[in-house]
Design a protein around this motif. Structure first.
Motif, PDB file in Angstrom:
ATOM      1  N   LEU A  83      -3.258  -7.569  42.883  1.00 37.92           N
ATOM      2  CA  LEU A  83      -2.306  -8.242  43.759  1.00 37.92           C
ATOM      3  C   LEU A  83      -1.181  -8.924  43.006  1.00 37.92           C
ATOM      4  CD1 LEU A  83      -3.397 -11.282  43.418  1.00 37.92           C
ATOM      5  CD2 LEU A  83      -4.892 -10.703  45.316  1.00 37.92           C
ATOM      6  N   SER A 109      -3.178 -16.374  40.439  1.00 39.18           N
ATOM      7  CA  SER A 109      -4.364 -15.614  40.868  1.00 39.18           C
ATOM      8  C   SER A 109      -5.519 -15.783  39.890  1.00 39.18           C
ATOM      9  CB  SER A 109      -4.027 -14.133  41.041  1.00 39.18           C
ATOM     10  OG  SER A 109      -3.755 -13.522  39.794  1.00 39.18           O
ATOM     11  N   SER A 113      -9.143  -4.968  38.534  1.00 42.30           N
ATOM     12  CA  SER A 113      -8.853  -6.329  38.956  1.00 42.30           C
ATOM     13  C   SER A 113      -8.485  -6.325  40.441  1.00 42.30           C
ATOM     14  CB  SER A 113      -7.722  -6.899  38.104  1.00 42.30           C
ATOM     15  OG  SER A 113      -7.603  -8.273  38.330  1.00 42.30           O
ATOM     16  N   MET A 114      -7.935  -7.437  40.954  1.00 44.32           N
ATOM     17  CA  MET A 114      -7.660  -7.506  42.388  1.00 44.32           C
ATOM     18  C   MET A 114      -6.425  -6.699  42.786  1.00 44.32           C
ATOM     19  SD  MET A 114      -8.737 -11.252  43.752  1.00 44.32           S
ATOM     20  CE  MET A 114      -7.618 -12.216  42.765  1.00 44.32           C
ATOM     21  N   ARG A 157       1.559 -12.455  32.943  1.00 43.51           N
ATOM     22  CA  ARG A 157       0.183 -12.077  32.640  1.00 43.51           C
ATOM     23  C   ARG A 157       0.037 -10.557  32.569  1.00 43.51           C
ATOM     24  NH1 ARG A 157      -2.475 -15.441  35.387  1.00 43.51           N
ATOM     25  NH2 ARG A 157      -3.462 -16.605  33.725  1.00 43.51           N
ATOM     26  N   ARG A 175      -9.054 -17.219  41.075  1.00 42.35           N
ATOM     27  CA  ARG A 175     -10.233 -16.387  40.892  1.00 42.35           C
ATOM     28  C   ARG A 175     -11.359 -17.161  40.213  1.00 42.35           C
ATOM     29  NH1 ARG A 175      -8.100 -10.920  38.431  1.00 42.35           N
ATOM     30  NH2 ARG A 175      -6.310 -11.911  39.404  1.00 42.35           N
ATOM     31  N   LEU A 178       0.549 -14.746  48.213  1.00 44.10           N
ATOM     32  CA  LEU A 178       0.164 -13.931  47.058  1.00 44.10           C
ATOM     33  C   LEU A 178      -0.950 -12.967  47.460  1.00 44.10           C
ATOM     34  CD1 LEU A 178       0.593 -13.518  43.986  1.00 44.10           C
ATOM     35  CD2 LEU A 178      -1.080 -15.333  43.591  1.00 44.10           C
ATOM     36  N   GLY A 179      -1.813 -13.426  48.360  1.00 46.35           N
ATOM     37  CA  GLY A 179      -2.878 -12.554  48.850  1.00 46.35           C
ATOM     38  C   GLY A 179      -4.228 -12.812  48.223  1.00 46.35           C
ATOM     39  N   ASP A 208      -5.376 -20.040  30.338  1.00 48.84           N
ATOM     40  CA  ASP A 208      -6.563 -19.275  30.721  1.00 48.84           C
ATOM     41  C   ASP A 208      -7.806 -19.722  29.962  1.00 48.84           C
ATOM     42  OD1 ASP A 208      -4.628 -18.047  32.126  1.00 48.84           O
ATOM     43  OD2 ASP A 208      -4.932 -16.039  31.322  1.00 48.84           O
TER      44      ASP A 208
END
Ligand SMILES: Nc1ncnc2c1ncn2[C@@H]1O[C@H](COP(=O)(O)OP(=O)(O)OP(=O)(O)O)[C@@H](O)[C@H]1O
Ligand SMILES: [Mg+2]
Lengths: 143, 128
Positions: A112, B59, A109-110, A56, B63, B95-96, B25
């Motif tokens: 992470l 993620s 974004s995050m 991604r 999200r 992953l967090g 996505d």
């Protein structure tokens, strides 16, 4: 520890990342290889998820949203593993240490993907420089 | 486009949606839009999102799941995510991805009970 390890005779899977359908392909190939080398379910899931994050990033940051993935089986002594390489010719990462820090994102974004992927695999090496693309290699070993 | 991408079941005052397959996505975003529409249209007071058949939640998907739950709450209903596979849960923690604020349950049955508690807490009947 390095991301090295000898490659087996088997042909690696090599394919381009050009759009989001390739994320599904990355996950599928990683699952197949994880099963082939005998990673347990948790380790396979971690590897696939890490690969999904790195693929991604290619779609998000690489020039033309393009890159290339190589997935191969590796071994070290009697242990087998899966190695996946995510390469692009994009803008590169100026501050690698920052990029590997939780919460660091240049697009709000995050932040992470990279630090998370590193936690999910046994080895991760990130090679990049501003203007010269990014290559991330991850390895997950059989237990 | 108002295209339905996932089957949604209505049980009493609750919508139950089961996600499955390898979601790209675009599909995830379409599911988010569909669920928003369904909650508004049906006026239910709760939604359960069953993810037990998702073998990978990265993620992005995590999200959007969190966003769906927030959106359902904004519409005045309760939402919970049920059936996260153990391997997926372990992976998300490492992953967090912050999922701690999500209401989760082991399966749909416990999820229904959880929604019931959340509804009561919401209307204050639970409070001393
Ligand atoms: N392939 C890449 N090419 C150029 N820059 C990259 C690449 N991958 C990551 N980066 C840079 O590193 C930063 C951190 O990446 P990371 O995946 O950790 O977080 P993010 O993509 O910003 O957010 P998240 O993955 O949580 O949505 C990115 O914001 C981006 O600036
Ligand atoms: Mg990322």
């Amino acid at each position: 520890m390095t991301a090295a390890g000898a490659v087996t005779d088997r042909e690696p899977s090599v394919f381009d990342i050009v759009d989001e359908s390739d994320l599904i392909r990355v996950r599928k190939v990683l699952r197949t290889e994880a099963e082939a080398v005998g990673l347990n379910l948790v380790d396979a899931t971690k590897l696939i998820t890490a690969g999904s994050e790195l693929a991604r990033n290619i779609l998000n940051y690489a020039t033309g949203h393009r890159g290339r993935v190589t997935v191969e089986q590796v071994y070290r002594q009697s242990r087998r593993g899966v190695r996946a390489t995510f390469a692009d010719d994009g803008p590169g990462i100026e501050d690698i240490e920052a990029a590997l820090t939780d919460g660091f994102s240049t697009r709000g974004s995050m932040g992470l993907g990279l630090p998370g992927a590193r936690r999910l695999v046994d080895d991760m090496t990130l090679t990049s420089a501003a203007g010269s693309g990014t290559t991330v290699v991850i390895v997950k070993w059989q237990r | 486009m108002t295209e339905d991408v996932v089957p949604v079941m209505k049980i009493g005052d609750t919508l139950l949606v089961a996600l499955q397959g390898d979601l790209d996505d675009t599909t995830v975003i379409q599911i988010e839009e569909q669920l928003t529409r369904e909650v508004a249209r049906t006026g239910v007071s709760g939604m359960l999102i069953d993810v037990s058949r998702l073998s990978v939640v990265d993620s992005f998907i995590a999200r959007v799941l969190a966003r769906i739950v927030a959106m359902v709450r904004l519409l005045g209903a309760q939402a919970a995510v049920v059936g996260i596979q153990p391997a997926v849960a372990i992976t998300l923690v490492e992953l967090g991805v912050p999922m701690g604020h999500l209401d989760t349950a082991l399966n749909a049955e416990q999820g229904l009970a959880l929604l019931e508690r959340l509804r009561r807490a919401d209307t204050g009947t639970d409070r001393p």
